[in-house]
Structures are given as C-alpha cells and as structure tokens.
Write a protein that holds these residues in place. Structure first.
Motif, PDB file in Angstrom:
ATOM      1  N   ILE A 297     -34.813 -37.005  57.489  1.00 28.06           N
ATOM      2  CA  ILE A 297     -33.209 -36.930  57.665  1.00 28.06           C
ATOM      3  C   ILE A 297     -32.917 -36.795  58.933  1.00 28.06           C
ATOM      4  O   ILE A 297     -33.146 -35.554  59.643  1.00 28.06           O
ATOM      5  CB  ILE A 297     -32.815 -35.887  56.618  1.00 28.06           C
ATOM      6  N   THR A 298     -32.505 -37.647  59.633  1.00 28.45           N
ATOM      7  CA  THR A 298     -31.985 -37.796  60.996  1.00 28.45           C
ATOM      8  C   THR A 298     -30.595 -36.939  61.142  1.00 28.45           C
ATOM      9  O   THR A 298     -29.819 -37.290  60.142  1.00 28.45           O
ATOM     10  CB  THR A 298     -31.939 -39.202  61.771  1.00 28.45           C
ATOM     11  N   VAL A 299     -30.466 -35.870  62.121  1.00 28.73           N
ATOM     12  CA  VAL A 299     -29.403 -34.953  61.887  1.00 28.73           C
ATOM     13  C   VAL A 299     -28.946 -34.973  63.265  1.00 28.73           C
ATOM     14  O   VAL A 299     -29.563 -35.199  64.406  1.00 28.73           O
ATOM     15  CB  VAL A 299     -29.791 -33.781  61.193  1.00 28.73           C
ATOM     16  N   LEU A 300     -27.668 -34.461  63.441  1.00 30.67           N
ATOM     17  CA  LEU A 300     -26.926 -33.784  64.635  1.00 30.67           C
ATOM     18  C   LEU A 300     -27.248 -32.475  64.188  1.00 30.67           C
ATOM     19  O   LEU A 300     -26.590 -31.947  63.208  1.00 30.67           O
ATOM     20  CB  LEU A 300     -25.537 -34.374  64.544  1.00 30.67           C
ATOM     21  N   MET A 301     -28.068 -31.849  65.022  1.00 28.52           N
ATOM     22  CA  MET A 301     -28.421 -30.172  64.997  1.00 28.52           C
ATOM     23  C   MET A 301     -27.234 -29.607  65.758  1.00 28.52           C
ATOM     24  O   MET A 301     -27.312 -29.446  66.866  1.00 28.52           O
ATOM     25  CB  MET A 301     -29.845 -30.183  65.538  1.00 28.52           C
ATOM     26  N   PRO A 302     -26.429 -28.648  65.072  1.00 26.52           N
ATOM     27  CA  PRO A 302     -25.488 -27.783  65.745  1.00 26.52           C
ATOM     28  C   PRO A 302     -26.020 -26.313  66.049  1.00 26.52           C
ATOM     29  O   PRO A 302     -26.913 -25.904  65.460  1.00 26.52           O
ATOM     30  CB  PRO A 302     -24.372 -27.702  64.692  1.00 26.52           C
ATOM     31  N   ILE A 318     -17.311 -33.871  62.045  1.00 30.22           N
ATOM     32  CA  ILE A 318     -18.076 -34.639  62.726  1.00 30.22           C
ATOM     33  C   ILE A 318     -18.713 -35.157  61.397  1.00 30.22           C
ATOM     34  O   ILE A 318     -18.883 -36.681  61.548  1.00 30.22           O
ATOM     35  CB  ILE A 318     -19.121 -33.970  63.670  1.00 30.22           C
ATOM     36  N   TYR A 319     -19.005 -34.609  60.336  1.00 29.08           N
ATOM     37  CA  TYR A 319     -19.582 -35.262  59.077  1.00 29.08           C
ATOM     38  C   TYR A 319     -18.793 -36.232  58.477  1.00 29.08           C
ATOM     39  O   TYR A 319     -19.365 -37.244  58.243  1.00 29.08           O
ATOM     40  CB  TYR A 319     -19.776 -33.952  58.230  1.00 29.08           C
ATOM     41  N   HIS A 320     -17.613 -36.012  58.446  1.00 29.12           N
ATOM     42  CA  HIS A 320     -16.596 -37.170  58.158  1.00 29.12           C
ATOM     43  C   HIS A 320     -16.425 -38.145  59.003  1.00 29.12           C
ATOM     44  O   HIS A 320     -15.896 -39.255  58.772  1.00 29.12           O
ATOM     45  CB  HIS A 320     -15.502 -36.328  57.415  1.00 29.12           C
ATOM     46  N   GLY A 321     -16.396 -37.903  60.344  1.00 30.83           N
ATOM     47  CA  GLY A 321     -15.881 -38.825  61.167  1.00 30.83           C
ATOM     48  C   GLY A 321     -16.901 -39.865  61.490  1.00 30.83           C
ATOM     49  O   GLY A 321     -16.522 -40.894  62.173  1.00 30.83           O
ATOM     50  N   ILE A 322     -18.101 -39.825  61.318  1.00 38.08           N
ATOM     51  CA  ILE A 322     -19.354 -40.728  61.680  1.00 38.08           C
ATOM     52  C   ILE A 322     -19.489 -41.756  60.551  1.00 38.08           C
ATOM     53  O   ILE A 322     -19.230 -41.331  59.368  1.00 38.08           O
ATOM     54  CB  ILE A 322     -20.436 -40.153  61.935  1.00 38.08           C
ATOM     55  N   ARG A 515     -25.230 -24.846  48.790  1.00 36.82           N
ATOM     56  CA  ARG A 515     -24.793 -24.151  50.341  1.00 36.82           C
ATOM     57  C   ARG A 515     -24.791 -25.203  51.301  1.00 36.82           C
ATOM     58  O   ARG A 515     -24.208 -24.998  52.335  1.00 36.82           O
ATOM     59  CB  ARG A 515     -25.570 -22.811  50.425  1.00 36.82           C
ATOM     60  N   VAL A 516     -25.830 -25.908  51.331  1.00 42.84           N
ATOM     61  CA  VAL A 516     -26.109 -26.941  52.611  1.00 42.84           C
ATOM     62  C   VAL A 516     -24.964 -27.902  52.432  1.00 42.84           C
ATOM     63  O   VAL A 516     -24.399 -28.093  53.493  1.00 42.84           O
ATOM     64  CB  VAL A 516     -27.324 -27.724  52.221  1.00 42.84           C
ATOM     65  N   ALA A 517     -24.512 -28.543  51.597  1.00 46.21           N
ATOM     66  CA  ALA A 517     -23.269 -29.221  51.523  1.00 46.21           C
ATOM     67  C   ALA A 517     -21.886 -28.439  51.897  1.00 46.21           C
ATOM     68  O   ALA A 517     -20.985 -29.062  52.612  1.00 46.21           O
ATOM     69  CB  ALA A 517     -23.200 -29.724  50.101  1.00 46.21           C
ATOM     70  N   GLU A 518     -21.809 -27.287  51.424  1.00 49.77           N
ATOM     71  CA  GLU A 518     -20.642 -26.458  52.226  1.00 49.77           C
ATOM     72  C   GLU A 518     -20.602 -25.962  53.328  1.00 49.77           C
ATOM     73  O   GLU A 518     -19.685 -26.101  54.151  1.00 49.77           O
ATOM     74  CB  GLU A 518     -20.600 -25.260  51.191  1.00 49.77           C
ATOM     75  N   GLU A 519     -21.969 -25.539  54.072  1.00 48.52           N
ATOM     76  CA  GLU A 519     -21.821 -25.039  55.168  1.00 48.52           C
ATOM     77  C   GLU A 519     -22.462 -26.099  56.494  1.00 48.52           C
ATOM     78  O   GLU A 519     -22.103 -25.727  57.534  1.00 48.52           O
ATOM     79  CB  GLU A 519     -22.873 -23.820  55.362  1.00 48.52           C
ATOM     80  N   TYR A 522     -27.033 -28.370  59.160  1.00 48.50           N
ATOM     81  CA  TYR A 522     -27.206 -29.581  59.815  1.00 48.50           C
ATOM     82  C   TYR A 522     -26.261 -30.734  59.492  1.00 48.50           C
ATOM     83  O   TYR A 522     -25.883 -30.605  58.518  1.00 48.50           O
ATOM     84  CB  TYR A 522     -28.651 -30.084  59.711  1.00 48.50           C
ATOM     85  N   ILE A 523     -26.070 -31.599  60.515  1.00 52.96           N
ATOM     86  CA  ILE A 523     -24.910 -32.598  60.136  1.00 52.96           C
ATOM     87  C   ILE A 523     -25.887 -34.067  59.760  1.00 52.96           C
ATOM     88  O   ILE A 523     -26.496 -34.635  60.708  1.00 52.96           O
ATOM     89  CB  ILE A 523     -24.027 -33.036  61.064  1.00 52.96           C
ATOM     90  N   PRO A 524     -26.010 -34.428  58.552  1.00 52.51           N
ATOM     91  CA  PRO A 524     -26.927 -35.501  58.438  1.00 52.51           C
ATOM     92  C   PRO A 524     -26.251 -36.729  58.858  1.00 52.51           C
ATOM     93  O   PRO A 524     -25.170 -37.263  58.698  1.00 52.51           O
ATOM     94  CB  PRO A 524     -26.798 -35.557  56.651  1.00 52.51           C
TER      95      PRO A 524
END
Length: 571
Positions: A297-302, A318-322, A515-519, A522-524
C-alpha cells in the motif's frame, strides 16, 4: 522501495469511500506476467577468455542509489540487501507469493507449546558458517538473546523472554504472551548470526559487520562503493545449490539509468517502474520478462510526533484531497488499484476484511477536505494556502528517494491536486540511505513509502501500527515510522497473536481497521504491485505465474536468497 510504488473522524470509514459497484478497481492475479512468455531462450554464458572458465554470474539492481556503504548487519534496514536472505538466513521461509507455503531453511520443523508462548525448532544438521564453523542451536540462542537485550535489533518488537538450547539441533524461544501469529517474525524475518563472532560485540546495533559470515548460498567476495560481489558458498548445506558462481549488486542514480543498463544487458534482475514496459523493455529482446505482484500500500507517511501532520484534520484533508485514479494514470500508467480504507491487501486478504469495508475504497472529495480544515480552525491565506490557528502555513515537504521517478511524479500530481484544497506540498529528494535514516528516526513531515507485511494482515498491522514498534523521535523505529500509538489497536494485535481461532482474528482485525480508517496513521494513496524485470537469456529459473516459488522483486527479503540460490545459467 526501489522505484516501485513503494510505495480523522469516526465517519471516515463510511462516508469517504467509493462503492465497489460504481467504481471497481482493476484486479490482477497474485503473480501476473506482463510478458507473453516467461521462458528464456538459451544464450551462451559469458566466459573468461584467459582461463576458459565460465563466469556464471548474475547482476542485480535492487534500487540502491548513490554509493554503497560496507554495512552487512542483517538486523538493520540500512544494510545492503545481500545481507538479508543471501548471506544470512532465517529458520523458515514464508512464501508471500502463494498461500500457505512455509518451507524449512535452517530449521526443519517447529512446534508450539499448548499455551502458545514457546516455539521449539528442530534445526537442520550439517550446516556450516561460511568460515567453516558449525552452525548449532547456540547461534539461534545468541541471536534471540541479543534481540532481547538490544531493542534496536528487535525490529518486530517480539516479547522475548528466553532462548534455550536443548541440544545442538533443538532450541526453544519463549515469549511473554501467546504468540502464534508472530511465527512469521520469529522464524521468517529473523536472520541468524554466528555466536562465535557476535558474542563479544560492544554494540551490535551500530555494528556494520563489514566482513559478514553467514550460512547462505553466497558469501561476500568483494566490495566497493559502486559494486558488491558475492561468490558461491561451496560448503552450502543444500548440495544441489547454488548453480551460479557469482552475484553482483550495482548502484544507479535512479530508474532511468537502471533502465538503460537493463536494456543494454548490464543488469539481469531489477525491480523498477518502467513506463510502457512491454514496448520499452519486454519486446526489446527475446527472453525479457516483467512480472507484477500486488503486495504494497503506497502511502503518504505522516509524522505523528511533530509538525502539521500531528493534527488529524490535516491528515483527513490530504486523504480526501487527493484523486487516486488520476495519480494512478499519470504517475503509474494505470498499473495499480484504489486502496481500501482498512489498509489491507486485496483480494489476497479479503477474508479478514470487516464487513463495513467490503464495498468501499478510498475516495476523492475536495469540498470535504476544505470543510475539515475550516472546522478545525484553519483559514485560507491570501496565496490560497490554509494557515493554522497558530499562524503556520500548511506547507509540507514530502521526502522521496532521488531517482524514484514514479513516486516523484506521484508527488507532483498530488501537489497540484492539494493546491486546490489549500495545502502546499514540496518535493524533497534525498538518497536512499538518507531516506531510510530520516524515515526510521522520524526526520520528516511527510514521506512517500509503502506498507507491506507477511502472508496475512497481521504482519503489516503489527509492523506499522504496534506501539511497541514505535520509538522516540531521533531513535530508529521498528517500522512504525509514523509513531502511531493506540491502545485499542495494541490490544487487538495481542488478541490475534494469542490465539489460532479464526473468528477471534476476524473480530480483532475489524477493530484495527476501524481505528485505521478513523485516525489515518498512514494516508493511503494506492494499492500497488511489486514489479520485477528479468533481462535476456543468460539466467533461467525465475519465479513465474505458474511457479511463484518466491516473490520476484530483488528488494524482497529473504525471498532474494531463495531466488538467487535457485537460478541457473542458461547455457
């Protein structure tokens, strides 16, 4: 990850995703051949004109950029790839390219205690280190005791209590909790080192191990800043292997120079992103093959410890903007798929996917991204970039390895997309060694990288989400590079490791996925494939779609050791 795609609120999981029925991503088989044929035609092996001796060799580009450092410590991700699987070996091999494929390596068998806290291994007899010393259970004991004493060696944060040798060929590892699901880390990702050379090291965490002694099919033969040479271990425990005389690793400035070397026959095996791969590589020479396997899973790692991405609102925006399909098309030529909000590899792990995520994929909603920032107190500045309540412009540097052209292009696409929602991205290119060091120690605002794991979701989740795998800023993290800490996730991981009950696993995985989807630790960006290229016809015996005996990427460990030991000259 070399040139390959490395790659909140409680309502995030249900409101941000795209129904599968309206936008189904492309799917491929577990090992998809991009070439029409995987068979190499016979070609004469090169030889030494002076001696007439065949030089049955293999040249590998595994993504290394810049100069090699003389680091062969298999515990360190900054070490040269040859250390992990080729020179040093694990007890067992878990094939992530095929389901339920676990094979003996240094151990021939294993068994668990009734409570799941102790695993006992029966070791292979007749194994020797490359310096001629016998391999015994003392080496296994020392390896695990060193991991228990030095957390920097214990990359999976295994809760090791003790290691006990019962005989030269029987050894037990005891952990402080039931650890069934940790077998992948214990036996498949721990590289055994020789007690007679490592016992007196002052600090094995910083030891570069420039003169490595292993049990693998090849041993270090030569080293320079541009090239690493390995020679066949003539005393290898498998008398049938290896078949090649030498293996050589080379470094390039990035994908473009690596592709030129591949096309010129100077590299036999690579794992780079190649635009229009069939015309650019596969069809250029008979026997050229490209393979792909969904694995990352390529991510933007915060950075969750400091900087703007500590704020979940920024991560959500960021998640919703890409817009991922555009990224896939423009940066990756449509190779890949939309990721699940649960950050799980599909379709391989679909049996473990929580019901609420079964028809959903990460979506694009720029209006929502702006609302999230406004609701969190951000205000749009005169230049169109949001400013935080503290007065800081929302401008983020994204670290990426120099020469990883697909990832660099992906950042450029995301830069334009996020500018529309008031977030500024800046590309920060660094060498691979600097990237790994900065990522591990938390010296980044955002980094583009990949999440990956073992033969089931536990490996990925435990590696990248377990609080025990995090570390204070400035100290190397054990893959939890974002430094995510969550009690619910930790408890769920403990439950999974402590039982072999599938239903309990499903319930715990559902907790983690929510929890991953909420927090958004990592931004997939995309679910991505590992890619591999095999050039020309000098060498045969590669993994294929019909025989996926190991992952085919030259940056997959310890698979790279299985592959190099299996390959044969095609003359």
């Amino acid at each position: 990850m070399p040139g390959s795609p490395s790659t909140g609120s409680a309502s995030t999981a249900s409101n941000d995703a795209i129904p599968r029925s309206t936008r189904a991503p492309r799917r491929r088989s577990v090992l998809t051949a991009l070439a029409a044929t995987a068979a190499f035609t016979a070609a004469a092996c090169s030889g030494d004109a002076a001696t007439g001796t065949a030089t049955n060799s293999l040249t590998i580009y595994d993504g290394a950029t810049g100069q090699f450092s003389s680091n062969f410590n298999p515990f360190l991700e900054t070490s040269n790839g040859a250390a992990r699987g080729i020179i040093y070996e694990t007890l067992l091999f878990f094939n992530r390219a095929a389901a339920d494929d676990v094979r003996p390596v240094l151990a021939e068998d294993h068994s668990w205690s009734e409570d799941g806290t102790t695993v006992t291994f029966t070791l292979r007899e007749g194994v020797r280190w490359s310096d001629g010393e016998p391999f015994t259970s003392d080496d296994v004991v020392h390896t695990f005791e060193a991991m228990a004493e030095h957390p920097g060696l214990n990359k999976a944060a295994l809760p090791i209590v003790s290691a006990t040798a019962h005989s030269d060929t029987e050894v037990s590892i005891t952990l402080d909790r039931p650890s069934y699901s940790d077998l992948w880390f214990i036996a498949g990702q721990t590289y055994i080192v020789p007690e007679h050379l490592w016992a007196d090291l002052e600090d094995p965490v910083t030891h570069l191990n420039s003169d490595p002694v292993g049990t693998g099919a090849f041993a270090l033969d030569s080293f320079s800043a541009q090239s690493i040479g390995l020679a066949a271990n003539t005393d290898y425990w498998d008398p049938e292997k290896p078949h090649l005389d030498t293996v050589r690793f080379v470094s390039h400035s990035g994908n473009q120079t690596a592709l030129s070397a591949l096309q010129a026959g100077q590299v036999d095996w690579s794992g780079i992103f190649i635009p229009d791969v069939e015309n650019t590589f596969v069809n250029r020479a008979e026997g050229n093959v490209s393979l792909a396997v969904p694995q990352f899973i390529t991510v933007l790692m915060p950075n969750l410890e400091e900087g703007p991405t500590r704020d979940r609102a920024v991560r959500e925006a960021i998640y919703h903007g890409i817009e991922r399909e555009q990224i896939n098309d423009l940066a990756f030529e449509g190779y890949h798929e939309l990721p699940s909000p649960a950050q799980i590899i599909l379709p391989r792990d679909e049996v473990w996917l929580a019901e609420e995520f079964r028809d959903e994929f990460a979506g694009h909603d720029p209006d929502r991204a702006r609302r999230i920032l406004e609701d969190a107190g951000y205000e749009e500045g005169g230049d169109g970039v949001f400013v935080s309540p503290d007065g800081d412009r929302l401008s983020l540097a994204v670290k990426v390895v120099t020469g990883y052209t697909d990832q660099i292009n992906a950042i450029q696409v995301m830069t334009e997309q996020l500018a529309e929602v008031g977030i500024e991205l800046r590309t920060q290119e660094v060498s691979r060694a600097a990237f790994v060091s900065d990522r591990d120690n938390g010296r980044f605002e955002l980094a583009i990288d990949s999440l990956y794991g073992g033969p089931d979701p536990f490996g990925l989740y435990d590696d990248f989400l377990n609080s025990a795998a995090a570390a204070p800023l400035g100290e190397p993290a054990s893959k939890n590079y974002a430094r995510f800490r969550d009690d619910e996730v930790d408890e769920a991981l403990t439950r999974i490791a402590g039982t072999d009950d599938g239903e309990q696993h499903r319930e715990a995985y559902a907790t983690i996925q929510r929890r991953v989807a909420e927090e958004l630790p990592y931004i997939p960006v995309l679910q991505t494939h590992g890619v591999a290229q095999f050039a020309g016809g000098r060498v045969t015996g590669w993994p294929t779609e019909d025989d996926p005996y190991a992952l085919p990427m030259p940056y997959s460990y310890p698979d790279i050791g299985i592959v190099t030991a299996t390959l044969r000259p095609a003359g």
